[in-house]
Design an enzyme around this catalytic site. Structure first.
Site, PDB file in Angstrom:
ATOM      1  CE  LYS A 155      -5.077  -2.065   0.751  1.00  0.00           C
ATOM      2  NZ  LYS A 155      -5.122  -0.594   0.631  1.00  0.00           N
ATOM      3  CB  SER A 197      -0.959  -0.052   1.193  1.00  0.00           C
ATOM      4  OG  SER A 197      -1.971   0.914   1.080  1.00  0.00           O
ATOM      5  CG  ASP A 212       8.037   4.864 -11.686  1.00  0.00           C
ATOM      6  OD1 ASP A 212       8.590   3.761 -11.849  1.00  0.00           O
ATOM      7  OD2 ASP A 212       6.812   5.032 -11.808  1.00  0.00           O
TER       8      ASP A 212
END
Length: 395
Positions: A317, A292, A303
């Site tokens: 999640k 999460s 990224d």
């Protein structure tokens, strides 16, 4: 003939209106609900109350109806919360409660799956591992659909005993019977220390004070002139999204941290980082217990190419829940959006792959600083960080 038809029509209208009035008075269902559905719901309610083997308590019956509305979504992360449930949810995000110290989620196999044991909790000390499946609590069998009841059963007074039966091991075929003594679970969300010339910060979950505690820890380490940072997100089940994005803002240069979209594909929230960011190199440790909000942070770091991810694929999640409290103190936790990493990837059900895969040894007793001699993931993180620092120095 026309007269009889007219009388029958009037009679039918009177009966319909009386029927509507009767159920509107008797039923708790909204007036706008389709009449046929409202009648059927009331008939079911009446039949159960009159014929069920046990006594039906009105309050429990009504609570069950409310839970049923949300359960019909078949979404393991959405649930109706009673007043007591809301209180416990608040306790968890504030950082202290009583129990065994396990963060769980429904598994695809309809078994209660351990996301992670809370660090240094009774469950952690008893050897509960991320990925274990809880099948019984105090001798009673529970499935994922009964998870809230299982959690209730695992909680209790300090120094009382709870017995768990878990499926463990790589194939989840080994059954272990574990007895745990309940204790107060004080969630220390930020752990920091200097290791030689490096800083180490472990985040166990994201609660209300986490971002502030992280900033204080990082400031303290920077004053000690660290050359790099090991960020440990292993076993972090998530928590408050704002905590993760605030920390991402501290670590990352200007750009998008995470975007959340609703069922129509419209952006409902977009978190961005400012230009100021951590200057020293960083590595991030993740495992299958990272879920999460911790995946939001790890995904953004990956990224941005801000540091390599080391360890194992995370939990996966990628949906976000909103919590709404009603005037009576009860509430609802509902999946309202899914999130996307800066590159536009939704990791739900997939997880985030590490840049450098490293598994723990099967006989490893734990992870973190106190287990550094057997924590192969932390050892690799330190090595990789030193390599990055040495490359920068030689340029």
């Amino acid at each position: 003939m026309k007269k009889r038809a007219g009388i029958f029509t009037i009679f039918l209208l009177i009966v319909t209106n009386l029927f509507t009035f009767y159920f509107a008075k008797k039923s708790s269902y909204p007036a706008g609900l389709d009449m046929k559905k409202m009648i059927k719901l009331q008939l079911v309610e009446d039949y159960v109350k009159k014929n069920y083997l046990r006594e039906v308590h009105e309050e429990d019956f009504y609570t069950g109806q409310l839970k049923g509305v949300v359960n019909s979504l078949e979404d393991p992360y959405s649930e109706y919360l009673t007043k007591e449930d809301m209180k416990k949810l608040t306790e968890e995000t504030s950082g202290s409660f009583y129990g065994v110290g396990i963060v769980v989620a429904p598994g695809e196999d309809n078994l209660i799956t351990v996301i992670s044991p809370i660090k240094d909790s009774p469950a952690d000390k008893a050897g509960i591992k991320a990925g274990d499946k809880i099948i019984t609590v105090n001798g009673k069998e529970f499935m994922a659909s009964d998870m809230q009841d299982a959690v209730e059963t695992m909680r209790g007074e300090k120094d009382t005993e709870v017995k768990l039966q878990v499926l463990t091991g790589e194939e989840k075929k080994t059954i272990r019977d574990i007895t745990i003594i309940r204790d107060e679970i004080k969630v220390e969300t930020v752990i920091s220390e200097k290791i030689d010339d490096l800083g180490y910060i472990g985040i166990t979950q994201f609660s209300e004070p986490t971002a502030t505690e992280f900033k204080e820890a990082l400031d303290s380490l920077n004053k000690k002139k660290i050359k790099g940072l090991v960020l440990d997100l292993r076993g972090n089940p998530g928590g408050i999204v704002d905590g993760a994005t605030e920390i991402a803002d501290i670590l990352l240069p200007e750009g998008t941290i995470v975007t959340s979209k609703n069922r129509d594909g419209n952006i409902v929230e977009e978190y961005k980082s400012k230009e100021d960011h951590l200057e020293v190199p960083m590595v991030v440790l993740i495992n299958k217990g990272s879920a999460s909000a911790s995946e939001i942070l790890a995904g953004a770091i990956k990224d941005f190419n801000a540091g390599p991810l080391i360890g194992e694929t995370s939990f996966g999640k990628g949906v976000i829940q909103g919590v709404r409290q009603f005037p009576e103190g009860d509430g609802i936790k509902l999946t309202t959006a899914e999130y996307f990493t800066p590159s536009g990837v939704n990791i739900h059900g997939i997880g985030i792959d590490p840049d450098i895969p490293v598994k723990l040894k099967d006989d490893a007793k734990g992870i973190g600083l106190e287990y550094i001699d057997e924590d192969t993931q932390l050892q690799r993180g330190i090595k990789e960080l030193h390599d990055i620092i040495n490359k920068r120095t030689s340029l």
